[in-house]
Enzyme design. Structure first.
Site, PDB file in Angstrom:
ATOM      1  N   ASP A   1       0.865  -1.186   0.000  1.00 19.41           N
ATOM      2  CA  ASP A   1       0.000   0.000   0.000  1.00 19.41           C
ATOM      3  C   ASP A   1       0.902   1.237   0.000  1.00 19.41           C
ATOM      4  OD1 ASP A   1       0.883   0.075   2.582  1.00 19.41           O
ATOM      5  OD2 ASP A   1      -1.037  -0.348   3.504  1.00 19.41           O
TER       6      ASP A   1
ATOM      7  N   ASP B   1      -8.047  -7.176   1.742  1.00 18.36           N
ATOM      8  CA  ASP B   1      -7.018  -7.349   2.776  1.00 18.36           C
ATOM      9  C   ASP B   1      -7.605  -6.859   4.086  1.00 18.36           C
ATOM     10  OD1 ASP B   1      -5.390  -4.665   3.891  1.00 18.36           O
ATOM     11  OD2 ASP B   1      -6.613  -4.326   2.109  1.00 18.36           O
TER      12      ASP B   1
ATOM     13  N   CYS C   1     -10.684 -29.268   9.837  1.00 12.69           N
ATOM     14  CA  CYS C   1      -9.807 -28.204   9.320  1.00 12.69           C
ATOM     15  C   CYS C   1      -8.403 -28.757   9.122  1.00 12.69           C
ATOM     16  CB  CYS C   1      -9.797 -27.020  10.288  1.00 12.69           C
ATOM     17  SG  CYS C   1      -8.646 -25.703   9.813  1.00 12.69           S
TER      18      CYS C   1
ATOM     19  N   CYS D   1      -5.608 -26.920   8.778  1.00 11.99           N
ATOM     20  CA  CYS D   1      -4.541 -25.968   9.127  1.00 11.99           C
ATOM     21  C   CYS D   1      -3.572 -26.623  10.115  1.00 11.99           C
ATOM     22  CB  CYS D   1      -5.137 -24.680   9.705  1.00 11.99           C
ATOM     23  SG  CYS D   1      -5.511 -24.770  11.472  1.00 11.99           S
TER      24      CYS D   1
ATOM     25  N   CYS E   1      -5.092 -27.061  13.769  1.00 13.90           N
ATOM     26  CA  CYS E   1      -6.146 -28.070  13.950  1.00 13.90           C
ATOM     27  C   CYS E   1      -5.634 -29.490  13.718  1.00 13.90           C
ATOM     28  CB  CYS E   1      -7.314 -27.776  13.021  1.00 13.90           C
ATOM     29  SG  CYS E   1      -8.240 -26.295  13.501  1.00 13.90           S
TER      30      CYS E   1
ATOM     31  N   HIS F   1      -4.414 -20.557  11.921  1.00 14.24           N
ATOM     32  CA  HIS F   1      -5.778 -21.077  11.720  1.00 14.24           C
ATOM     33  C   HIS F   1      -6.658 -20.035  11.037  1.00 14.24           C
ATOM     34  CE1 HIS F   1      -9.667 -22.976  12.328  1.00 14.24           C
ATOM     35  NE2 HIS F   1     -10.080 -21.782  12.708  1.00 14.24           N
TER      36      HIS F   1
END
Length: 379
Positions: A89, A271, A309, A311, A314, A340
């Site tokens: 940005d 974002d 999940c 991730c 998890c 996560h």
């Protein structure tokens, strides 16, 4: 180059080809302000949770380690060991929100560093030079972020200045991309639509900047205090006036519900710091609502944050363990919760893309909203 693959209502499904790879849209950019995701998450971790784009901040990297340092080290991709696209940005929002005392003039903004108070000047040319040194994939134009609320007169003058600044950004980027020592000579430029909650000013500005044939277009100055309903109303009015054949980026937004609604209004890029910030405070996302892991009822809960999940948190750890780490202020707790949440967001974007591909986005959105709205609803 942006290729529109499919539409479902106003929802867009596209591919955006960059020098650092192809971005499948809609996409959520994982926010790494100072070239790192807060919560001890590395670029290697981002690969493992299916991140497509990392976002870093021009203002913060200019202050430390310094954009010239990053250039000497070969650019931000080499610096942080991330090969996929990076968006920076412009620094505009931070200049207006963090700098405290500042003076806006036609040439740019004079302000004091929030770190050590030293005087700094940033204008369109400086922002482009800093982003060129950083060598991101996509650079954002330097704009004024007007306060909310602002008078119509203030907003009109501010937007006119942002348009003049955008013209200067475009000229400077063209110059920089032609220099021999520029690291990324294919750096892209996105312009930013402003106008607060004044639809007519927004639409007029969208039409003007659309004529400039930029690589993409952002809607800025939302999620700054107005209601969600006002934000959706502005998107309804403005997005149709931005080029359909270019990516549309809604800056700094938002919650899963915000993203689902904005995709329905034609937005491609998102974002937000929510997934990482919430994770560091023990708030994690699931398809049954948000969980506060600090709650005592998870003290003996040996289940993962969300069953099924994939991730890293998890797959290997329980709610009880992650809660303990967070309560003990162990960095691993922050890291697992952030991983996560980012995985949840990235996976939701995959689902969104699949739903648009299959022509059933409206049905998907309705079901997902019912799942993610509110707090966790299972004992």
């Amino acid at each position: 180059m942006y290729k529109l693959l499919k539409t479902d209502g106003r929802a867009k499904r596209g591919e955006f080809t960059t020098v650092h790879g192809v971005i499948q849209t809609p996409v959520f950019m994982n926010v790494g302000t100072a070239a790192a995701i807060k919560g001890a998450v590395s670029a290697i971790d981002l690969e493992g949770i299916n991140t497509q784009v990392e976002l870093s901040n021009t203002y913060h990297l200019h202050l430390r380690p310094g954009d010239k340092v990053i250039k000497q080290l070969g650019g931000i991709h080499k610096f942080m060991n991330w090969k996929k696209p990076i968006l920076t940005d412009s620094g505009g929002f931070q200049v207006f929100s963090l700098a405290g005392l500042r003076k806006i003039k036609e040439e740019g903004v004079f302000f004091n560093s929030h770190i050590d108070g030293r005087k700094i000047f940033m204008g369109p040319e400086e922002s482009m030079q800093i982003q060129s040194n950083i060598a991101s994939t996509i650079a954002m134009a330097f704009d004024e972020c007007p306060p909310y609320p602002a008078t119509r007169e203030y907003m009109r003058n501010s937007v006119d200045r942002t348009t003049r600044w955008l013209d200067r950004c475009k000229k400077e980027m063209d110059r920089l991309n032609g220099l021999e020592d520029t690291i990324n000579k294919n750096q892209m430029l996105f312009g930013i639509n402003q106008g607060g909650t004044y639809e007519d000013i927004r639409i007029e500005h969208a039409k003007v900047i659309s004529e400039m044939d930029l690589d993409g277009y952002a809607v800025g100055g939302l999620a700054v205090g107005e209601s969600h309903e006002e934000m959706y109303r502005i998107l309804d009015e403005v997005v149709p006036h931005l080029p359909q054949n270019k990516p549309t980026y809604l800056m700094g937004v938002g919650t899963p519900a915000n993203i689902l609604e904005a995709v329905d209004r034609g937005v491609d890029f998102f974002d937000c710091v929510y997934p990482s910030r919430n994770g560091r405070h023990g708030h994690v996302y699931t398809n049954k609502g948000k969980i506060n892991l600090m709650n005592v009822r998870f003290e003996l809960d040996d289940r993962p944050i969300e069953e099924g999940c994939q991730c890293p948190a998890c797959k290997h750890h329980s709610r009880a363990y992650i809660r303990h780490l967070l309560k003990a202020k162990e960095m691993l707790g922050y890291r697992l919760a952030v991983l996560h949440n980012l995985y949840f967001y990235n996976t939701m974007m995959e689902e969104i893309r699949e739903a648009i591909d299959n022509g059933n986005y409206a049905q998907y959105k309705k079901q997902k909203l019912e799942k993610v709205s509110g707090n966790y609803n299972e004992q």
